[in-house]
Scaffold this motif. Sequence first.
Motif, PDB file in Angstrom:
ATOM      1  N   GLU A 250       0.806  -1.216   0.000  1.00  0.00           N
ATOM      2  CA  GLU A 250       0.000   0.000   0.000  1.00  0.00           C
ATOM      3  C   GLU A 250       0.841   1.270   0.000  1.00  0.00           C
ATOM      4  O   GLU A 250       0.331   2.370  -0.235  1.00  0.00           O
ATOM      5  CB  GLU A 250      -0.977   0.005   1.179  1.00  0.00           C
ATOM      6  N   GLU A 251       2.160   1.126   0.239  1.00  0.00           N
ATOM      7  CA  GLU A 251       3.067   2.263   0.112  1.00  0.00           C
ATOM      8  C   GLU A 251       3.297   2.638  -1.357  1.00  0.00           C
ATOM      9  O   GLU A 251       3.818   3.724  -1.648  1.00  0.00           O
ATOM     10  CB  GLU A 251       4.409   1.945   0.779  1.00  0.00           C
ATOM     11  N   LEU A 252       2.888   1.752  -2.262  1.00  0.00           N
ATOM     12  CA  LEU A 252       2.991   2.045  -3.692  1.00  0.00           C
ATOM     13  C   LEU A 252       1.767   2.875  -4.099  1.00  0.00           C
ATOM     14  O   LEU A 252       0.862   2.404  -4.775  1.00  0.00           O
ATOM     15  CB  LEU A 252       3.089   0.750  -4.503  1.00  0.00           C
ATOM     16  N   THR A 253       1.748   4.105  -3.644  1.00  0.00           N
ATOM     17  CA  THR A 253       0.634   5.011  -3.909  1.00  0.00           C
ATOM     18  C   THR A 253       0.759   5.634  -5.292  1.00  0.00           C
ATOM     19  O   THR A 253       1.796   5.499  -5.969  1.00  0.00           O
ATOM     20  CB  THR A 253       0.627   6.137  -2.867  1.00  0.00           C
ATOM     21  N   SER A 254      -0.269   6.355  -5.712  1.00  0.00           N
ATOM     22  CA  SER A 254      -0.201   7.049  -7.001  1.00  0.00           C
ATOM     23  C   SER A 254       0.918   8.086  -6.997  1.00  0.00           C
ATOM     24  O   SER A 254       1.576   8.297  -8.025  1.00  0.00           O
ATOM     25  CB  SER A 254      -1.541   7.713  -7.326  1.00  0.00           C
ATOM     26  N   VAL A 255       1.178   8.697  -5.846  1.00  0.00           N
ATOM     27  CA  VAL A 255       2.277   9.661  -5.748  1.00  0.00           C
ATOM     28  C   VAL A 255       3.620   8.961  -5.910  1.00  0.00           C
ATOM     29  O   VAL A 255       4.522   9.441  -6.611  1.00  0.00           O
ATOM     30  CB  VAL A 255       2.210  10.403  -4.391  1.00  0.00           C
TER      31      VAL A 255
END
Length: 262
Positions: A250-255
Amino acid sequence: MTEPTSAKAIVVFDIDGVIRDVGGSYRRALADTVEHFTANAYRPTPLDIDQLKSEGIWNNDWEASQELIYRYFVDKSIPREELQLDYNTIVAFFQSRYRGPNPENWTGYICDEPLLLQSSYFDQLTSVGIEWGFFSGATRASATYVLEKRLGLKSPILVAMEDAPGKPDPTGLFATVHLLALDKLQPVIYAGDTVADMYTVEKARSVEPERTWIGVGILPPHVQETVARRDAYAQTLREAGAAIILSNVEELTSVQIQELLR
């Protein structure tokens, strides 16, 4: 505001160690299997399994089980060719532990796998135009169980064990991408937890260099129990080609995806 480049990104996810914690399921079944077929003489530790998988060619846990059994006996000076190992028997035992003894009513280790993300994570990716799907060495039944029954996803794009050669062969990654891609120039991010996953990205890049391929290493829960082990595992993934290492998918965000594509 999301940049146009990130809106065109494709993110493909491995499942085991990324979407679900398999430390007490697949890996436990693997250890059970090796222990059973070595007459209770050897039970591989989590580190033993990690060391095998760091070779980059043992993504299939049935084959990994068989290989560890072979290596145990070879260390006892018994040549491989003298062993009467039956692969199908090994698979059947493994599945009896992982799924349970009844293939129609699963009661095995798979039922207790902790999830490593919320389904809302995928909604967030979709909301900014990021396409996503799954390429896994798990069987289709096992992968569908976690994606649809546990996470509640509706018919997600999935390429599973039965659909493509095992990693690090990139065929399955290509197949997933082609089901998602709008054009050949969309960058692809593959999030996985093993050396084989990162090698798959490297091979994909060599075959289709016109597309951007980025490997993201996800640390599975079992290697995060100590700092030393976490750091060693992270370094192994970096050496295999990971552009970045994350503790949870979940650290692989769009940002974060936007940053990777710059």
